[in-house]
Design a protein around this motif. Structure first.
Motif, short mmCIF file in Angstrom:
data_model
loop_
_atom_site.label_atom_id
_atom_site.label_comp_id
_atom_site.label_asym_id
_atom_site.label_seq_id
_atom_site.Cartn_x
_atom_site.Cartn_y
_atom_site.Cartn_z
N GLY A 210 0.81 -1.20 0.00
CA GLY A 210 0.00 0.00 0.00
C GLY A 210 0.85 1.26 0.00
O GLY A 210 1.98 1.27 0.51
N LEU A 211 0.30 2.33 -0.57
CA LEU A 211 1.03 3.60 -0.67
C LEU A 211 0.05 4.75 -0.49
O LEU A 211 -1.02 4.77 -1.09
CB LEU A 211 1.71 3.71 -2.03
CG LEU A 211 2.41 5.04 -2.35
CD1 LEU A 211 3.66 5.20 -1.50
CD2 LEU A 211 2.76 5.10 -3.83
N TYR A 212 0.46 5.71 0.36
CA TYR A 212 -0.33 6.93 0.53
C TYR A 212 0.62 8.11 0.49
O TYR A 212 1.55 8.20 1.29
CB TYR A 212 -1.09 6.89 1.85
CG TYR A 212 -1.89 8.14 2.16
CD1 TYR A 212 -2.55 8.84 1.15
CD2 TYR A 212 -1.99 8.61 3.46
CE1 TYR A 212 -3.29 9.97 1.43
CE2 TYR A 212 -2.74 9.74 3.76
CZ TYR A 212 -3.38 10.42 2.74
OH TYR A 212 -4.12 11.56 3.01
N PHE A 219 3.60 9.63 10.42
CA PHE A 219 3.68 8.26 10.90
C PHE A 219 2.41 7.88 11.68
O PHE A 219 2.01 6.72 11.70
CB PHE A 219 4.91 8.08 11.79
CG PHE A 219 5.39 6.66 11.89
CD1 PHE A 219 6.33 6.15 11.00
CD2 PHE A 219 4.88 5.81 12.87
CE1 PHE A 219 6.77 4.84 11.09
CE2 PHE A 219 5.32 4.50 12.96
CZ PHE A 219 6.26 4.02 12.07
N ALA A 220 1.80 8.89 12.32
CA ALA A 220 0.55 8.64 13.03
C ALA A 220 -0.55 8.20 12.07
O ALA A 220 -1.38 7.33 12.40
CB ALA A 220 0.11 9.90 13.78
N ASP A 221 -0.56 8.77 10.85
CA ASP A 221 -1.54 8.34 9.84
C ASP A 221 -1.31 6.88 9.47
O ASP A 221 -2.27 6.11 9.29
CB ASP A 221 -1.41 9.21 8.59
CG ASP A 221 -1.72 10.67 8.86
OD1 ASP A 221 -2.65 10.93 9.62
OD2 ASP A 221 -1.00 11.53 8.31
N LEU A 222 -0.06 6.51 9.35
CA LEU A 222 0.29 5.12 9.03
C LEU A 222 -0.21 4.19 10.13
O LEU A 222 -0.85 3.16 9.86
CB LEU A 222 1.81 4.99 8.87
CG LEU A 222 2.37 3.57 8.81
CD1 LEU A 222 1.80 2.79 7.62
CD2 LEU A 222 3.91 3.60 8.72
N GLY A 282 6.60 1.83 6.72
CA GLY A 282 7.47 2.97 6.99
C GLY A 282 7.05 4.19 6.18
O GLY A 282 6.15 4.13 5.33
N MET A 283 7.72 5.31 6.47
CA MET A 283 7.50 6.53 5.70
C MET A 283 8.34 6.48 4.43
O MET A 283 9.52 6.08 4.47
CB MET A 283 7.89 7.75 6.54
CG MET A 283 7.12 7.87 7.84
SD MET A 283 5.33 8.00 7.59
CE MET A 283 5.22 9.59 6.76
N VAL A 284 7.75 6.84 3.31
CA VAL A 284 8.44 6.74 2.02
C VAL A 284 9.69 7.61 2.05
O VAL A 284 9.65 8.80 2.42
CB VAL A 284 7.52 7.18 0.87
CG1 VAL A 284 8.26 7.08 -0.47
CG2 VAL A 284 6.26 6.32 0.85
N ASP A 285 10.82 7.01 1.66
CA ASP A 285 12.09 7.74 1.65
C ASP A 285 12.01 8.90 0.64
O ASP A 285 11.51 8.72 -0.48
CB ASP A 285 13.22 6.78 1.25
CG ASP A 285 14.59 7.39 1.46
OD1 ASP A 285 14.93 8.33 0.73
OD2 ASP A 285 15.32 6.91 2.35
N PRO A 286 12.48 10.10 1.01
CA PRO A 286 12.44 11.25 0.08
C PRO A 286 13.10 10.96 -1.26
O PRO A 286 12.67 11.49 -2.30
CB PRO A 286 13.18 12.34 0.85
CG PRO A 286 13.00 11.98 2.29
CD PRO A 286 13.01 10.48 2.33
N TYR A 299 5.52 16.99 -0.46
CA TYR A 299 4.72 15.81 -0.18
C TYR A 299 5.49 14.81 0.69
O TYR A 299 6.72 14.75 0.65
CB TYR A 299 4.29 15.11 -1.48
CG TYR A 299 3.41 15.96 -2.35
CD1 TYR A 299 2.05 16.08 -2.09
CD2 TYR A 299 3.94 16.65 -3.45
CE1 TYR A 299 1.23 16.86 -2.90
CE2 TYR A 299 3.12 17.42 -4.26
CZ TYR A 299 1.77 17.52 -3.97
OH TYR A 299 0.96 18.29 -4.77
N SER A 300 4.75 14.05 1.43
CA SER A 300 5.30 12.93 2.19
C SER A 300 4.33 11.76 2.06
O SER A 300 3.22 11.94 1.55
CB SER A 300 5.50 13.31 3.66
OG SER A 300 4.27 13.72 4.24
N GLY A 301 4.73 10.61 2.51
CA GLY A 301 3.84 9.46 2.37
C GLY A 301 4.30 8.28 3.18
O GLY A 301 5.40 8.26 3.72
N PHE A 302 3.43 7.29 3.27
CA PHE A 302 3.81 6.05 3.93
C PHE A 302 3.52 4.87 3.00
O PHE A 302 2.72 4.98 2.06
CB PHE A 302 3.11 5.87 5.28
CG PHE A 302 1.61 5.76 5.23
CD1 PHE A 302 0.97 4.61 4.75
CD2 PHE A 302 0.80 6.79 5.71
CE1 PHE A 302 -0.40 4.49 4.72
CE2 PHE A 302 -0.58 6.68 5.69
CZ PHE A 302 -1.19 5.53 5.19
#
Length: 339
Positions: A210-212, A219-222, A282-286, A299-302
């Protein structure tokens, strides 16, 4: 006498029935050895000579009418009997219909898709034969990374840049390249690893990743997303995240769900701890975002990933992963009632 015979002719023409017994009684009445026709023929000698011609004519008419009527009614009954024989007794209960089976992998995959679709995740798919960029480089897996070793990956000999994908993260890369944030997608599919086949591992298996990606994803969203998933999938709401390492996420974590210690099976599956590992996240690496054309400063994502096979083994208490790919009908028929 002639008038009497004509009355019988009219009676014959009017007669109808759907009962084989009634038709047989009608035949005996007119055409039997002691029937009316024989009695009329016996009277022929007593008829005056001038009436014999007319008398014989009407007797033959009665004979033909009775014969034709019996034959016609019998043919109608026979045709109805053939229909019953072809389709059976329509009042009888129907024959039981064999219920088809779903493969346990598809059962679990559909459950996962359904759970994430409720919170806005769509489904994305990609090729199983991948190139180096989408499977490794774009995901922060440099050339020297051990995952590129021949012992872990099936490479195509004629082209070292082509391989069988080792994870469905490659689908996420392709999706980010062709879609702008916000992105919320899951990628189910078959993946390949060059591993020894045993009761617990196989050279191919199935994943859902999964990707958001959006602004201000944390990380709290994850954690909340995974909390929702485990509650819906397993009926277990207690989870924990342990620090881990994945090249394409930072920070990274392993996700455990508290399975409990209520049965002997629980002790065996959790090695006596009550906790069961179900996925990585985990959080998507930049760098990954940058490689896919997404600005990591905005943008950021998990991301998360789990093995469908492992969850199927867990939920359905299957002891050997090889059963999932052997197509043994005796095994598959156990899932007839599963949706």
């Amino acid at each position: 006498m002639i008038d009497t015979i004509k009355e019988h002719i009219a009676e014959v023409e009017k007669f109808t029935s759907t009962s084989i017994e009634e038709i047989e009684a009608f035949r005996i009445k007119y055409l039997g050895k002691k029937g009316l026709l024989n009695s009329f023929f016996a009277e022929f000698k007593n008829v005056p000579n001038e009436q014999k011609k007319d008398f014989g004519k009407v007797v033959n008419q009665l004979k033909d009418a009775a014969t034709d009527k019996v034959n016609a009614l019998k043919e109608t009954l026979e045709s109805q009997t053939e229909t019953v024989g072809k389709y059976g007794d329509l009042t009888r209960p129907g024959e039981p219909v064999e219920i088809g089976s779903r493969h346990p992998i598809n059962i679990v995959k559909n459950q996962i898709i359904d759970i994430f679709s409720r919170i806005g995740f769509n489904v994305s798919e990609g090729p199983e034969i991948e190139d180096d960029w989408h499977n490794f480089t774009a995901l922060n897996l440099p050339e020297y990374h051990p995952a590129r070793d021949m012992q872990d990956t099936f490479f195509i000999q004629t082209d070292p840049d082509i391989l069988l994908r080792t994870h469905t993260s490659s689908v996420q890369v392709r999706y980010m390249e062709s879609n702008k944030p916000p992105i919320r997608t899951i990628s189910p599919g078959r993946v390949y690893r060059n591993e020894a086949i045993s009761a617990r591992s196989h050279c191919f298996f199935h994943q859902v990743e999964g990707l958001y990606v959006d602004k201000n994803v944390s990380f709290a969203d994850l954690k909340q997303t995974l909390q929702y998933f485990t509650s819906e999938m397993f009926g277990k709401s207690k989870i924990r995240l342990r620090p881990s390492y994945f090249p394409f996420t930072e920070p990274s974590a392993e996700v455990d769900v508290y399975w409990g210690l209520e049965t002997e099976t629980d002790y065996r599956m959790t090695k006596g701890t009550g906790w069961l590992e179900i996925m990585g996240c985990g959080m998507v690496d930049p760098n990954v975002l940058k490689n896919c054309g997404i600005d990591p400063d905005v943008y950021s994502g998990f991301a998360f990933g789990m093995g469908i096979d492992r969850i199927a083994l867990l939920l359905h208490q299957i002891s050997d992963i090889r059963l999932l790919s052997e197509n043994d009908v005796r095994f598959l028929e156990q899932f007839k009632s599963a949706l």
